[in-house]
Design an enzyme around this catalytic site. Structure first.
Site, PDB file in Angstrom:
ATOM      1  N   SER A 173     -54.104  41.343  46.803  1.00 31.92           N
ATOM      2  CA  SER A 173     -55.107  42.088  46.031  1.00 31.92           C
ATOM      3  C   SER A 173     -56.436  42.252  46.756  1.00 31.92           C
ATOM      4  CB  SER A 173     -55.351  41.397  44.683  1.00 31.92           C
ATOM      5  OG  SER A 173     -55.998  40.156  44.852  1.00 31.92           O
ATOM      6  N   LYS A 177     -61.731  37.486  43.991  1.00 27.64           N
ATOM      7  CA  LYS A 177     -62.043  38.921  43.971  1.00 27.64           C
ATOM      8  C   LYS A 177     -63.457  39.119  44.506  1.00 27.64           C
ATOM      9  CE  LYS A 177     -58.228  39.737  41.528  1.00 27.64           C
ATOM     10  NZ  LYS A 177     -57.056  40.455  42.089  1.00 27.64           N
TER      11      LYS A 177
END
Length: 279
Positions: A42, A119
């Protein structure tokens, strides 16, 4: 008899040494740095599957999320940070709290399922966030984007989960098939530059407007079309807004990176990612 006593004392001292070492390691992991192994794609290309790094816990101070979780499925051990420090949960504050900055790559605890995520922080408290046609808007202004050469990787199984990467092209499996993604350089309002990857038109390329609440943050993955992040609300299985107390720390540097199924497979370590800074 003396020999038996000495042997007994030796065993006791060995046990003490192991216990002390574990306590020191636990304190070190709680207060300073936590190891983290990247399990998914991701955050490509900033972080690759198999990157091993230490999370700087001093950057944001300490909360219940700073306590370590111990999960050893084979031994039936499942001790969560809340089991140890749950009494600190709920007030959304931190001890010696530091201020996260836009563009930080950070590890945090999912607000619902308590899984650790990594993230990029793109939205601060009070920000208005929206994605239009794949472009990130912050407070009604699009971020600066510059096209770059396609990101390419071999179309093969990756990491311990053995998953194939998602591609923009119809990449053949095996025989050196090349998986391609569109790559751009994104510049956030504070000047932080990083690369982002895109596969194609996805539902998360078109969002409503999110107003980040006080004491919360908005995170997105750099691999934009292959990331579960704040663009999807928690009620729909996403991350949603992340409370300040759920931050664990900032990722600053990759120590080493394994392209194999395990980080112990040293012969698969990537030679170009030792002590690589994270931007």
């Amino acid at each position: 008899m003396a020999t038996k006593v000495q042997a007994g004392n030796s065993i006791v001292e060995t046990i003490k040494t192991i216990v002390y070492a574990l306590l020191i390691a636990g304190v070190f992991r709680t207060l300073f740095f936590q190891p983290f192994w990247i399990p998914s794609g991701s955050m490509k290309e900033t972080l690759l599957i198999g990157d091993f790094l230490f999370v700087n816990k001093m950057a944001y101070g300490y909360s219940y999320a700073s306590c370590p979780s111990v999960k050893l499925a084979r031994l039936g051990v499942d001790i969560d940070a809340e089991d140890i420090c749950g009494f600190l949960d709920g007030d959304n504050t931190r001890l010696f709290g530091g201020t996260p900055e836009r563009g930080d790559v950070a590890v945090f605890r999912h607000p619902v399922n308590n899984t650790d995520f990594i993230k990029r922080l793109v939205g601060l408290p009070g920000d208005k966030i929206q994605v239009k046609n794949g472009v990130l808007f912050i407070n009604d202004k699009p971020v600066a984007l510059k096209d770059a050469a396609d990101f390419e990787e071999v179309m093969e199984r990756q990491g311990p989960q053995g998953r194939f990467p998602r591609c923009q092209n119809d990449a053949p499996v095996g025989d050196g098939g090349v998986c391609k993604k569109t790559r751009q350089i994104e510049t956030l309002p504070n000047g932080v530059e990083h690369t982002i990857l895109n596969i194609g038109n996805q539902s998360t390329d078109h969002t409503g407007v999110y107003l980040v609440p006080d004491g919360h943050y908005f995170f997105m993955g750099d691999n934009r079309d292959n990331s579960t992040d704040s663009r999807v609300p928690q009620s729909a299985g996403g991350v949603g807004f992340v409370p300040y107390e759920n931050l664990i720390g900032r990722a600053d540097r990759i120590m080493f990176s394994s392209a194999g199924r395990s980080m112990l497979y040293f012969w698969t370590w990537r030679s170009d990612r030792f002590f690589k800074g994270i931007k």
